[in-house]
Design a protein around this motif. Structure first.
Motif, PDB file in Angstrom:
ATOM      1  N   ASP A  22       0.847  -1.306  -0.013  1.00  0.00           N
ATOM      2  CA  ASP A  22       0.230  -0.029  -0.031  1.00  0.00           C
ATOM      3  C   ASP A  22       0.969   1.164   0.145  1.00  0.00           C
ATOM      4  O   ASP A  22       0.580   2.207  -0.678  1.00  0.00           O
ATOM      5  CB  ASP A  22      -0.845   0.242   1.159  1.00  0.00           C
ATOM      6  CG  ASP A  22      -2.207  -0.831   1.125  1.00  0.00           C
ATOM      7  OD1 ASP A  22      -2.553  -1.455   0.047  1.00  0.00           O
ATOM      8  OD2 ASP A  22      -2.705  -1.222   2.239  1.00  0.00           O
ATOM      9  N   GLN A  23       1.853   1.241   0.856  1.00  0.00           N
ATOM     10  CA  GLN A  23       2.721   2.478   1.049  1.00  0.00           C
ATOM     11  C   GLN A  23       3.498   2.656  -0.305  1.00  0.00           C
ATOM     12  O   GLN A  23       3.772   3.792  -0.805  1.00  0.00           O
ATOM     13  CB  GLN A  23       3.562   2.365   2.265  1.00  0.00           C
ATOM     14  CG  GLN A  23       3.014   2.536   3.353  1.00  0.00           C
ATOM     15  CD  GLN A  23       3.791   2.010   4.525  1.00  0.00           C
ATOM     16  OE1 GLN A  23       4.516   2.789   5.206  1.00  0.00           O
ATOM     17  NE2 GLN A  23       3.874   0.450   4.948  1.00  0.00           N
ATOM     18  N   ILE A  24       4.100   1.543  -0.994  1.00  0.00           N
ATOM     19  CA  ILE A  24       4.653   1.990  -2.364  1.00  0.00           C
ATOM     20  C   ILE A  24       3.627   2.436  -3.106  1.00  0.00           C
ATOM     21  O   ILE A  24       4.135   3.440  -4.037  1.00  0.00           O
ATOM     22  CB  ILE A  24       5.198   0.537  -2.674  1.00  0.00           C
ATOM     23  CG1 ILE A  24       6.483   0.114  -1.923  1.00  0.00           C
ATOM     24  CG2 ILE A  24       5.608   0.782  -4.265  1.00  0.00           C
ATOM     25  CD1 ILE A  24       7.003  -1.316  -2.215  1.00  0.00           C
ATOM     26  N   SER A  25       2.526   1.705  -3.348  1.00  0.00           N
ATOM     27  CA  SER A  25       1.362   2.135  -4.324  1.00  0.00           C
ATOM     28  C   SER A  25       1.047   3.750  -4.002  1.00  0.00           C
ATOM     29  O   SER A  25       1.009   4.485  -4.979  1.00  0.00           O
ATOM     30  CB  SER A  25       0.220   1.617  -4.287  1.00  0.00           C
ATOM     31  OG  SER A  25       0.553   0.227  -4.683  1.00  0.00           O
ATOM     32  N   ASP A  26       1.142   3.980  -3.032  1.00  0.00           N
ATOM     33  CA  ASP A  26       0.677   5.622  -2.731  1.00  0.00           C
ATOM     34  C   ASP A  26       1.926   6.461  -2.634  1.00  0.00           C
ATOM     35  O   ASP A  26       1.710   7.693  -3.093  1.00  0.00           O
ATOM     36  CB  ASP A  26       0.034   5.926  -1.081  1.00  0.00           C
ATOM     37  CG  ASP A  26      -1.336   5.719  -0.954  1.00  0.00           C
ATOM     38  OD1 ASP A  26      -2.066   5.758  -2.396  1.00  0.00           O
ATOM     39  OD2 ASP A  26      -1.948   5.345  -0.218  1.00  0.00           O
ATOM     40  N   ALA A  27       3.213   5.832  -2.753  1.00  0.00           N
ATOM     41  CA  ALA A  27       4.260   6.531  -2.874  1.00  0.00           C
ATOM     42  C   ALA A  27       4.572   7.103  -4.574  1.00  0.00           C
ATOM     43  O   ALA A  27       4.767   8.187  -5.056  1.00  0.00           O
ATOM     44  CB  ALA A  27       5.488   6.028  -2.666  1.00  0.00           C
ATOM     45  N   ILE A  28       3.823   6.091  -5.175  1.00  0.00           N
ATOM     46  CA  ILE A  28       3.744   6.341  -6.829  1.00  0.00           C
ATOM     47  C   ILE A  28       2.782   7.502  -6.974  1.00  0.00           C
ATOM     48  O   ILE A  28       2.856   8.131  -7.857  1.00  0.00           O
ATOM     49  CB  ILE A  28       3.429   5.078  -7.409  1.00  0.00           C
ATOM     50  CG1 ILE A  28       4.661   3.979  -7.078  1.00  0.00           C
ATOM     51  CG2 ILE A  28       3.465   5.292  -8.940  1.00  0.00           C
ATOM     52  CD1 ILE A  28       6.121   4.534  -7.412  1.00  0.00           C
ATOM     53  N   VAL A  29       1.591   7.349  -6.402  1.00  0.00           N
ATOM     54  CA  VAL A  29       0.339   8.193  -6.628  1.00  0.00           C
ATOM     55  C   VAL A  29       1.199   9.663  -6.322  1.00  0.00           C
ATOM     56  O   VAL A  29       1.203  10.592  -6.989  1.00  0.00           O
ATOM     57  CB  VAL A  29      -0.590   7.991  -5.591  1.00  0.00           C
ATOM     58  CG1 VAL A  29      -1.662   9.143  -5.621  1.00  0.00           C
ATOM     59  CG2 VAL A  29      -1.209   6.892  -5.988  1.00  0.00           C
ATOM     60  N   ASP A  30       1.828   9.626  -5.266  1.00  0.00           N
ATOM     61  CA  ASP A  30       2.370  11.146  -4.765  1.00  0.00           C
ATOM     62  C   ASP A  30       3.295  11.608  -5.816  1.00  0.00           C
ATOM     63  O   ASP A  30       3.377  12.832  -5.982  1.00  0.00           O
ATOM     64  CB  ASP A  30       2.998  11.006  -3.312  1.00  0.00           C
ATOM     65  CG  ASP A  30       1.876  11.032  -2.146  1.00  0.00           C
ATOM     66  OD1 ASP A  30       0.784  11.250  -2.420  1.00  0.00           O
ATOM     67  OD2 ASP A  30       2.487  10.716  -1.139  1.00  0.00           O
ATOM     68  N   LEU A  31       4.345  10.774  -6.322  1.00  0.00           N
ATOM     69  CA  LEU A  31       5.328  10.960  -7.212  1.00  0.00           C
ATOM     70  C   LEU A  31       4.513  11.834  -8.383  1.00  0.00           C
ATOM     71  O   LEU A  31       5.095  12.753  -8.860  1.00  0.00           O
ATOM     72  CB  LEU A  31       6.000   9.949  -7.739  1.00  0.00           C
ATOM     73  CG  LEU A  31       7.078   9.978  -8.930  1.00  0.00           C
ATOM     74  CD1 LEU A  31       7.932  11.071  -8.512  1.00  0.00           C
ATOM     75  CD2 LEU A  31       7.499   8.709  -9.301  1.00  0.00           C
ATOM     76  N   PHE A  32       3.552  11.080  -9.028  1.00  0.00           N
ATOM     77  CA  PHE A  32       2.699  11.812 -10.057  1.00  0.00           C
ATOM     78  C   PHE A  32       2.074  12.939  -9.739  1.00  0.00           C
ATOM     79  O   PHE A  32       2.142  13.928 -10.820  1.00  0.00           O
ATOM     80  CB  PHE A  32       1.910  10.729 -10.600  1.00  0.00           C
ATOM     81  CG  PHE A  32       2.523   9.536 -11.598  1.00  0.00           C
ATOM     82  CD1 PHE A  32       1.931   9.596 -12.782  1.00  0.00           C
ATOM     83  CD2 PHE A  32       3.168   8.720 -10.984  1.00  0.00           C
ATOM     84  CE1 PHE A  32       2.640   8.756 -13.769  1.00  0.00           C
ATOM     85  CE2 PHE A  32       3.881   7.705 -12.107  1.00  0.00           C
ATOM     86  CZ  PHE A  32       3.504   7.913 -13.332  1.00  0.00           C
ATOM     87  N   LEU A  33       1.368  12.934  -8.616  1.00  0.00           N
ATOM     88  CA  LEU A  33       0.634  14.254  -8.398  1.00  0.00           C
ATOM     89  C   LEU A  33       1.492  15.216  -8.250  1.00  0.00           C
ATOM     90  O   LEU A  33       1.267  16.781  -8.479  1.00  0.00           O
ATOM     91  CB  LEU A  33      -0.305  14.122  -7.085  1.00  0.00           C
ATOM     92  CG  LEU A  33      -1.503  12.979  -7.457  1.00  0.00           C
ATOM     93  CD1 LEU A  33      -2.369  13.062  -5.946  1.00  0.00           C
ATOM     94  CD2 LEU A  33      -2.107  13.558  -8.353  1.00  0.00           C
ATOM     95  N   ALA A  34       2.783  15.171  -7.495  1.00  0.00           N
ATOM     96  CA  ALA A  34       3.767  16.061  -7.398  1.00  0.00           C
ATOM     97  C   ALA A  34       3.974  16.685  -8.639  1.00  0.00           C
ATOM     98  O   ALA A  34       4.544  18.075  -8.676  1.00  0.00           O
ATOM     99  CB  ALA A  34       5.018  15.495  -6.766  1.00  0.00           C
ATOM    100  N   LYS A  35       4.171  15.998  -9.788  1.00  0.00           N
ATOM    101  CA  LYS A  35       4.650  16.611 -10.945  1.00  0.00           C
ATOM    102  C   LYS A  35       3.335  17.127 -11.943  1.00  0.00           C
ATOM    103  O   LYS A  35       3.445  18.210 -12.659  1.00  0.00           O
ATOM    104  CB  LYS A  35       5.404  15.518 -11.694  1.00  0.00           C
ATOM    105  CG  LYS A  35       6.550  15.222 -11.345  1.00  0.00           C
ATOM    106  CD  LYS A  35       7.009  14.136 -12.157  1.00  0.00           C
ATOM    107  CE  LYS A  35       8.430  13.323 -11.586  1.00  0.00           C
ATOM    108  NZ  LYS A  35       9.578  14.716 -11.623  1.00  0.00           N
TER     109      LYS A  35
END
Length: 416
Positions: A22-35
């Motif tokens: 879950d934390q990895i998946s949400d880290a990817i969400v954060d990476l995309f939304l930050a850009k």
């Protein structure tokens, strides 16, 4: 509602294999939304012995386009994000190590068929990312308006993780689970009847054992671990909840040295009851982690919690459950259902009428209306992927915005 009963909820730590995913998946969400605040992400993660696999559908400026072309360095940034997440959790074991694990990335562009239904265009508002039902719940059992059984289950593990990271409990490893059973009298929790804590530990922090000619365990080390856990329980739970009659199980299988993804494969979205209300309320079935906020599985569940919490905070009820339903590509909810469980000072139908009227509520319960009101198009999700998405303190940067009680006064006035 029964006035005298037992109820149980469980939690799992940030090092549990499903929570690692879950934390990895949400880290990817954060990476995309930050850009790109309008990025679309549906990221699934599989973790197992020294391996992490990503799959799903994505798009976002600075990362990948609809033709499937990755921007220079984007895939390397994804891999770095994955490894940093595993390192932050604390996995440096032979069977699962942030530096040594094999990483595979199978993310690909979002389906154009889905995109045309979700994206706004012309006179069409942004539609829901999928069909489904979402629930939100709040109760006055705890200061954070959460079921007490889950509230304390989360806090036991969060405290143990903090002690592990600080070095105060160096014998702990990342994987852990808790379970709390409380006795209720007149619908109020009064005592813990049973508590289970299973925690991964350093070698020999278990009772002595012998099998097939092999030996292990150390009674003194186990006593140290048990004394530590009992101390955490007494500090986390209210005074008097843990008594001589409380049944406490610590690592009931014996030793727990092999854990995390090395001991059991982890997959995104398998701890949805831990993520929400510990079984005290209905669940629509959709997971949260790995999804950008156009997915109503996430954003509508968050707004349901926001509304239920504000209703209870306003004193309009002691317990509140809210259900919303959506169709893919359609903006407005198909239905709104409110249940005050016989504790309300107003009629459920009156609450439903307010929630259905954007002018009275202050915003529309459409995907865009929810995202705008709660400020969800931000990289705020990885922190939510362990120890519950609800019952948390709102952050200054917009994290846990759905936990605000800023709507309570307006709801009270609208229903006066």
């Amino acid at each position: 509602m029964r006035s005298h009963y037992l109820f149980t909820s469980e939690s799992v730590s940030e090092g549990h294999p499903d929570k690692v995913a879950d934390q990895i998946s949400d880290a990817i969400v954060d990476l995309f939304l930050a850009k790109d605040p309008e990025a679309r992400v549906a990221c699934e993660t599989l973790t197992t012995t020294n391996r992490v696999v990503l799959a799903g559908e994505v798009r976002g400026r600075g990362m990948i386009d609809l033709n499937g072309n990755w921007e220079p360095g984007a895939q390397e940034e994804i891999q770095r994000t994955v490894r940093e997440t595993v390192k932050r959790i604390g996995y440096e074991q032979a069977g699962f190590h942030w530096q040594n694990l094999t990483f595979e990335n199978y993310l690909h562009p979002q389906s154009s068929d889905i995109a045309q239904g979700v994206d706004a265009s012309g006179n069409k508002d942004e539609g829901a990312g999928d069909q489904g039902i979402m629930f939100g719940y709040a109760t006055d059992e705890t200061p954070d308006f959460m079921p007490a059984t889950l509230y304390y289950s989360h806090r036991i593990l969060a405290r143990m993780a903090a002690d592990r990271h600080s070095g105060a409990a160096p014998f702990l490893e990342p994987d852990a689970k808790s379970q709390v059973t409380l006795a209720y009298e007149n619908e109020v929790p009064v005592a813990a009847t049973a508590i289970v804590v299973s925690t991964q530990h350093k070698p020999d922090y278990c009772l002595p054992w012998e099998k097939n000619g092999q030996k292990g365990g150390d009674a003194a080390k186990y006593a140290q671990l048990r004394a530590y856990v009992l101390g955490v329980l007494n500090e986390v739970l209210p005074a008097g909840f843990v008594t001589a009659d409380t049944v406490i199980h610590l690592n009931p299988t014996g030793k727990f040295e092999i854990g995390g993804p090395d001991g059991d494969a982890g997959v995104t979205g398998r701890k949805i009851i831990v993520d929400t209300y510990g079984g005290a309320a209905p669940h629509g079935g959709g997971a949260f982690s790995g999804k950008d906020p156009t997915k109503v599985d996430r954003s509508a569940a968050y707004v349901c919690r926001y509304l239920a919490k504000n209703i209870v905070a306003a004193g309009l009820a002691r317990r509140c459950t809210i259900q919303l339903s959506y169709a893919i590509g359609v903006a407005a909810p198909l239905s709104i259902h409110v249940d005050l469980h016989g504790t309300g000072t107003v009629a459920e139908s009156a609450v439903e009428a307010v929630l259905a009227d954007p002018a009275r509520l202050g915003f529309a319960l459409t995907p865009r209306g929810i995202r705008t009101h709660l400020g969800l198009n931000r990289p705020i999700y990885q922190r939510s992927a362990a120890y519950g998405h609800f019952g948390r303190t709102p952050d200054a940067d917009g994290g846990f915005s759905w936990e605000r009680t800023d709507l309570a006064a307006a709801l009270k006035a609208a229903l006066a």
